[in-house]
Motif scaffolding. Structure first.
Motif, PDB file in Angstrom:
ATOM      1  N   GLU A 211      10.974 -26.807  26.535  1.00 40.55           N
ATOM      2  CA  GLU A 211      11.591 -27.925  26.165  1.00 40.55           C
ATOM      3  C   GLU A 211      12.385 -27.616  24.680  1.00 40.55           C
ATOM      4  OE1 GLU A 211       9.199 -31.837  26.464  1.00 40.55           O
ATOM      5  OE2 GLU A 211       7.748 -30.555  27.080  1.00 40.55           O
ATOM      6  N   ASP A 212      13.584 -27.819  24.393  1.00 40.01           N
ATOM      7  CA  ASP A 212      14.169 -27.968  23.072  1.00 40.01           C
ATOM      8  C   ASP A 212      13.870 -29.481  22.453  1.00 40.01           C
ATOM      9  OD1 ASP A 212      15.675 -28.039  20.919  1.00 40.01           O
ATOM     10  OD2 ASP A 212      17.062 -26.727  21.561  1.00 40.01           O
ATOM     11  N   ALA A 213      13.043 -29.488  21.939  1.00 41.22           N
ATOM     12  CA  ALA A 213      12.692 -30.977  20.982  1.00 41.22           C
ATOM     13  C   ALA A 213      12.950 -30.933  19.939  1.00 41.22           C
ATOM     14  CB  ALA A 213      11.225 -31.027  21.713  1.00 41.22           C
ATOM     15  N   ALA A 214      14.034 -29.991  19.505  1.00 41.21           N
ATOM     16  CA  ALA A 214      14.260 -29.799  18.000  1.00 41.21           C
ATOM     17  C   ALA A 214      14.526 -31.316  17.319  1.00 41.21           C
ATOM     18  CB  ALA A 214      15.464 -29.094  17.779  1.00 41.21           C
TER      19      ALA A 214
ATOM     20  N   THR B 200      24.092 -27.552  28.356  1.00 41.39           N
ATOM     21  CA  THR B 200      25.526 -26.959  27.831  1.00 41.39           C
ATOM     22  C   THR B 200      25.845 -27.954  26.283  1.00 41.39           C
ATOM     23  OG1 THR B 200      27.697 -26.444  27.823  1.00 41.39           O
ATOM     24  CG2 THR B 200      27.242 -28.635  28.847  1.00 41.39           C
ATOM     25  N   PHE B 201      25.100 -29.034  26.102  1.00 43.79           N
ATOM     26  CA  PHE B 201      25.681 -29.886  25.158  1.00 43.79           C
ATOM     27  C   PHE B 201      24.181 -29.912  23.887  1.00 43.79           C
ATOM     28  CE2 PHE B 201      25.933 -34.317  23.000  1.00 43.79           C
ATOM     29  CZ  PHE B 201      27.102 -33.896  22.220  1.00 43.79           C
ATOM     30  N   THR B 202      24.392 -29.092  23.041  1.00 50.64           N
ATOM     31  CA  THR B 202      23.249 -28.842  22.272  1.00 50.64           C
ATOM     32  C   THR B 202      23.852 -28.099  21.039  1.00 50.64           C
ATOM     33  OG1 THR B 202      21.006 -27.846  21.986  1.00 50.64           O
ATOM     34  CG2 THR B 202      22.965 -26.749  23.329  1.00 50.64           C
ATOM     35  N   ASN B 203      23.066 -27.900  19.797  1.00 52.31           N
ATOM     36  CA  ASN B 203      23.287 -26.936  18.853  1.00 52.31           C
ATOM     37  C   ASN B 203      23.110 -25.581  19.606  1.00 52.31           C
ATOM     38  OD1 ASN B 203      22.463 -25.251  16.816  1.00 52.31           O
ATOM     39  ND2 ASN B 203      22.608 -26.924  15.673  1.00 52.31           N
ATOM     40  N   MET B 204      24.098 -24.698  19.150  1.00 51.16           N
ATOM     41  CA  MET B 204      24.178 -23.431  19.767  1.00 51.16           C
ATOM     42  C   MET B 204      22.890 -22.481  19.429  1.00 51.16           C
ATOM     43  SD  MET B 204      26.557 -23.086  22.044  1.00 51.16           S
ATOM     44  CE  MET B 204      26.203 -24.660  22.288  1.00 51.16           C
ATOM     45  N   ALA B 205      22.202 -23.107  18.471  1.00 53.65           N
ATOM     46  CA  ALA B 205      20.914 -22.202  18.394  1.00 53.65           C
ATOM     47  C   ALA B 205      20.136 -21.993  19.933  1.00 53.65           C
ATOM     48  CB  ALA B 205      19.930 -22.800  17.552  1.00 53.65           C
ATOM     49  N   THR B 206      20.135 -23.177  20.999  1.00 55.17           N
ATOM     50  CA  THR B 206      19.425 -23.108  21.998  1.00 55.17           C
ATOM     51  C   THR B 206      20.306 -21.858  22.736  1.00 55.17           C
ATOM     52  OG1 THR B 206      19.590 -25.544  21.874  1.00 55.17           O
ATOM     53  CG2 THR B 206      19.062 -24.458  24.244  1.00 55.17           C
ATOM     54  N   PHE B 207      21.403 -21.611  22.733  1.00 50.08           N
ATOM     55  CA  PHE B 207      22.164 -20.592  23.658  1.00 50.08           C
ATOM     56  C   PHE B 207      21.882 -19.239  22.833  1.00 50.08           C
ATOM     57  CE2 PHE B 207      23.473 -24.100  25.603  1.00 50.08           C
ATOM     58  CZ  PHE B 207      23.860 -23.489  27.226  1.00 50.08           C
ATOM     59  N   PHE B 208      21.987 -19.200  21.508  1.00 52.96           N
ATOM     60  CA  PHE B 208      21.961 -17.908  20.914  1.00 52.96           C
ATOM     61  C   PHE B 208      20.561 -17.505  21.186  1.00 52.96           C
ATOM     62  CE2 PHE B 208      24.937 -19.508  17.177  1.00 52.96           C
ATOM     63  CZ  PHE B 208      25.905 -19.390  18.025  1.00 52.96           C
ATOM     64  N   ALA B 209      19.502 -18.208  21.121  1.00 52.58           N
ATOM     65  CA  ALA B 209      18.002 -17.623  21.498  1.00 52.58           C
ATOM     66  C   ALA B 209      17.768 -16.938  22.739  1.00 52.58           C
ATOM     67  CB  ALA B 209      17.193 -18.593  21.359  1.00 52.58           C
ATOM     68  N   ILE B 210      18.638 -17.390  24.051  1.00 54.51           N
ATOM     69  CA  ILE B 210      18.791 -16.703  25.141  1.00 54.51           C
ATOM     70  C   ILE B 210      19.547 -15.270  24.850  1.00 54.51           C
ATOM     71  CG2 ILE B 210      19.823 -16.999  27.318  1.00 54.51           C
ATOM     72  CD1 ILE B 210      19.500 -20.024  27.053  1.00 54.51           C
ATOM     73  N   VAL B 211      20.740 -15.435  24.219  1.00 53.04           N
ATOM     74  CA  VAL B 211      21.360 -14.204  23.968  1.00 53.04           C
ATOM     75  C   VAL B 211      20.436 -13.136  23.341  1.00 53.04           C
ATOM     76  CG1 VAL B 211      23.414 -13.322  23.071  1.00 53.04           C
ATOM     77  CG2 VAL B 211      23.684 -15.530  24.161  1.00 53.04           C
ATOM     78  N   TYR B 212      19.847 -13.587  22.189  1.00 53.89           N
ATOM     79  CA  TYR B 212      19.123 -12.664  21.549  1.00 53.89           C
ATOM     80  C   TYR B 212      18.152 -11.865  22.527  1.00 53.89           C
ATOM     81  CZ  TYR B 212      19.824 -15.582  17.263  1.00 53.89           C
ATOM     82  OH  TYR B 212      20.326 -16.407  16.324  1.00 53.89           O
TER      83      TYR B 212
ATOM     84  N   PHE C  76      28.176 -32.122  18.909  1.00 54.18           N
ATOM     85  CA  PHE C  76      28.168 -30.682  19.134  1.00 54.18           C
ATOM     86  C   PHE C  76      29.378 -30.123  20.103  1.00 54.18           C
ATOM     87  CE2 PHE C  76      23.327 -31.665  18.911  1.00 54.18           C
ATOM     88  CZ  PHE C  76      23.225 -31.260  17.492  1.00 54.18           C
ATOM     89  N   VAL C  77      29.649 -29.039  19.730  1.00 54.19           N
ATOM     90  CA  VAL C  77      30.722 -28.299  20.618  1.00 54.19           C
ATOM     91  C   VAL C  77      29.775 -27.714  21.698  1.00 54.19           C
ATOM     92  CG1 VAL C  77      32.533 -26.689  20.820  1.00 54.19           C
ATOM     93  CG2 VAL C  77      32.377 -28.093  18.737  1.00 54.19           C
ATOM     94  N   PRO C  78      29.783 -28.283  23.095  1.00 52.96           N
ATOM     95  CA  PRO C  78      29.066 -27.439  24.073  1.00 52.96           C
ATOM     96  C   PRO C  78      29.374 -26.015  24.313  1.00 52.96           C
ATOM     97  CG  PRO C  78      30.675 -28.813  24.974  1.00 52.96           C
ATOM     98  CD  PRO C  78      30.850 -29.034  23.563  1.00 52.96           C
ATOM     99  N   TYR C  79      28.385 -25.263  24.882  1.00 51.51           N
ATOM    100  CA  TYR C  79      28.469 -23.981  25.164  1.00 51.51           C
ATOM    101  C   TYR C  79      29.714 -23.691  25.794  1.00 51.51           C
ATOM    102  CZ  TYR C  79      27.579 -19.500  27.436  1.00 51.51           C
ATOM    103  OH  TYR C  79      27.432 -18.327  28.119  1.00 51.51           O
ATOM    104  N   ASN C  80      30.129 -24.512  26.738  1.00 48.94           N
ATOM    105  CA  ASN C  80      31.153 -24.236  27.884  1.00 48.94           C
ATOM    106  C   ASN C  80      32.655 -24.304  26.987  1.00 48.94           C
ATOM    107  OD1 ASN C  80      30.383 -26.982  28.161  1.00 48.94           O
ATOM    108  ND2 ASN C  80      32.457 -27.231  28.900  1.00 48.94           N
ATOM    109  N   ALA C  81      32.642 -24.863  25.732  1.00 46.86           N
ATOM    110  CA  ALA C  81      33.772 -24.865  25.057  1.00 46.86           C
ATOM    111  C   ALA C  81      33.737 -24.078  23.803  1.00 46.86           C
ATOM    112  CB  ALA C  81      33.788 -26.286  24.528  1.00 46.86           C
TER     113      ALA C  81
END
Length: 385
Positions: A161-164, A88-100, A323-328
């Motif tokens: 892996e998100d190794a950005a 959950t603690f990441t740049n939201m690009a990680t979650f946006f890609a899942i939503v895409y 980062f603002v986590p996904y859950n926030a």
């Protein structure tokens, strides 16, 4: 705030460094008129060299780190109805890609020490719709991958892996980017290797590499029938000019990492006696590359991050909030997908974390100046707590 003279000097959070080698390689690409994402000597060279550096057989360069994540998920067939477990603690690009891909993100809370995905929380979140795990090597410290991989094997899940932020980081001697089925890197301007914008997928799986490469370039058909597309693809290509920049940057990567580790050691020394600051760690299994030197405010000062940042800026020290986590994230809370209580550790770290100037070539004097400014600000705020 009154009574503090604003310094003339300014120390930014991060600044890209481009030298003579970068200029020479880019000029070579320009002189050859090799400016696209389909031709030029630097494209294959950068993909090959970066993959080799990351202990992988295959590298596929993309237009940025977000498109790398999207391609990786598309390549393994993630789609509507699927679930992906992600830190959950990441740049939201990680979650946006899942939503895409129309899939459901499932946030996993983080460890107190590393701020990475807590592997002990994974199995409780796995359902019959779970297809993949997406650990993030946040701020350059690798995730504890052995338990992640063990759980993935047990439940027949992919690992991406998100190794950005983790170019050159290692886990038990193995490079970040070589541990899962696929890995995704970013070459944004503040990354350890930068091309301004850009990304890379690495893998040791030839079938996945072929699939990623196909989807990256609009899934064109073979040369005999190029415009009979083989699938719904993406135009996520990476240009030869940017690859030339990347080749030059890669030649200097160990010097950059050494500089990052040097300034982290200095900060750690200056802050060792400050109970209000939680410093980054380096676990025995890890080589932390300290992409950014991230700290978390503790105790009574944990609610005073904005004051700390503003007072540091008045002293010429730029900072950036965690980062603002996904859950926030309100956009996801409003959809009913998550709640801030889902991941309490990440919620706390996201609300009280910040990172300090982290350019690899900061002088010892500059690091000392930053640390001195931090100590002064904490003394001032401590009196008002």
């Amino acid at each position: 705030m009154t009574g503090v003279a604003k310094q003339q000097s300014f120390i930014p959070v991060a600044s890209p460094r481009v030298g003579e080698l970068e200029v020479r390689y880019v000029n070579q690409a320009l002189s050859a008129s090799a400016i696209s994402g389909t031709t030029g000597e630097f494209l294959q060279r950068f993909e090959t060299d970066f993959a080799c550096y990351s202990d992988c057989q295959f590298g596929i360069a993309t237009s940025n780190g977000t498109t790398a994540l999207h391609l990786a998920l598309a390549a393994i067939g993630i789609g509507p109805g699927d679930e992906v477990l992600a830190s959950t603690f990441t740049n939201m690009a990680t979650f946006f890609a899942i939503v895409y891909q129309g899939a459901k993100p499932v946030p996993i809370d983080i460890e107190e020490g590393t701020w990475n995905m807590d592997p002990s929380l994974l199995e409780a979140r796995i359902t019959n719709r779970t297809r993949a795990i997406l650990p993030v090597h946040v701020y350059g410290h690798p995730v504890d991958m052995d338990p992640v991989l063990e759980i993935a094997r047990k439940h027949n899940l992919y690992v991406i892996e998100d190794a950005a932020e983790a170019h050159g980081a290692t886990y038990n001697g193995k490079k970040a980017g070589s541990l899962g089925d696929l890995a995704c890197f970013s070459f944004y301007s503040n990354k350890i290797v930068t091309t301004g914008e850009g990304g890379m997928i690495t893998t040791n799986n030839p079938t996945l590499a072929e699939r990623v490469r196909l989807l990256r370039g609009l899934a064109y058909g073979p040369s005999s029938n190029r415009f009979m597309h083989q699938d719904v693809g993406f135009n996520y290509r990476f240009s030869n000019i940017l690859a030339a920049l990347g080749c030059a940057q890669l030649e200097n990567i160990e010097q950059v990492i050494a500089g990052k580790r040097r300034i982290a050691a200095l900060y750690n020394r200056y802050f060792a006696a400050l109970p209000e600051i939680q410093c980054p760690v380096e676990k025995p299994y890890a080589r932390n590359v300290y992409w950014m030197y991230h700290i978390v405010l503790r105790g009574a000062l944990s609610a005073k991050r904005r004051d700390v940042m503003e007072r540091l800026l008045e002293r010429g020290v730029e900072t950036r909030e965690a980062f603002v986590p996904y859950n926030a994230q309100q956009i996801f809370i409003d959809r009913g997908w998550t709640d801030i209580s889902d991941c309490p550790v990440a919620a706390r770290v996201g609300a009280s974390g910040l990172y300090l100037p982290s350019s690899y070539d900061l002088s010892e004097k500059e690091v000392e100046d930053v640390a001195s400014a931090v100590k002064q600000v904490l003394r001032e705020l401590r009196g008002g707590c």
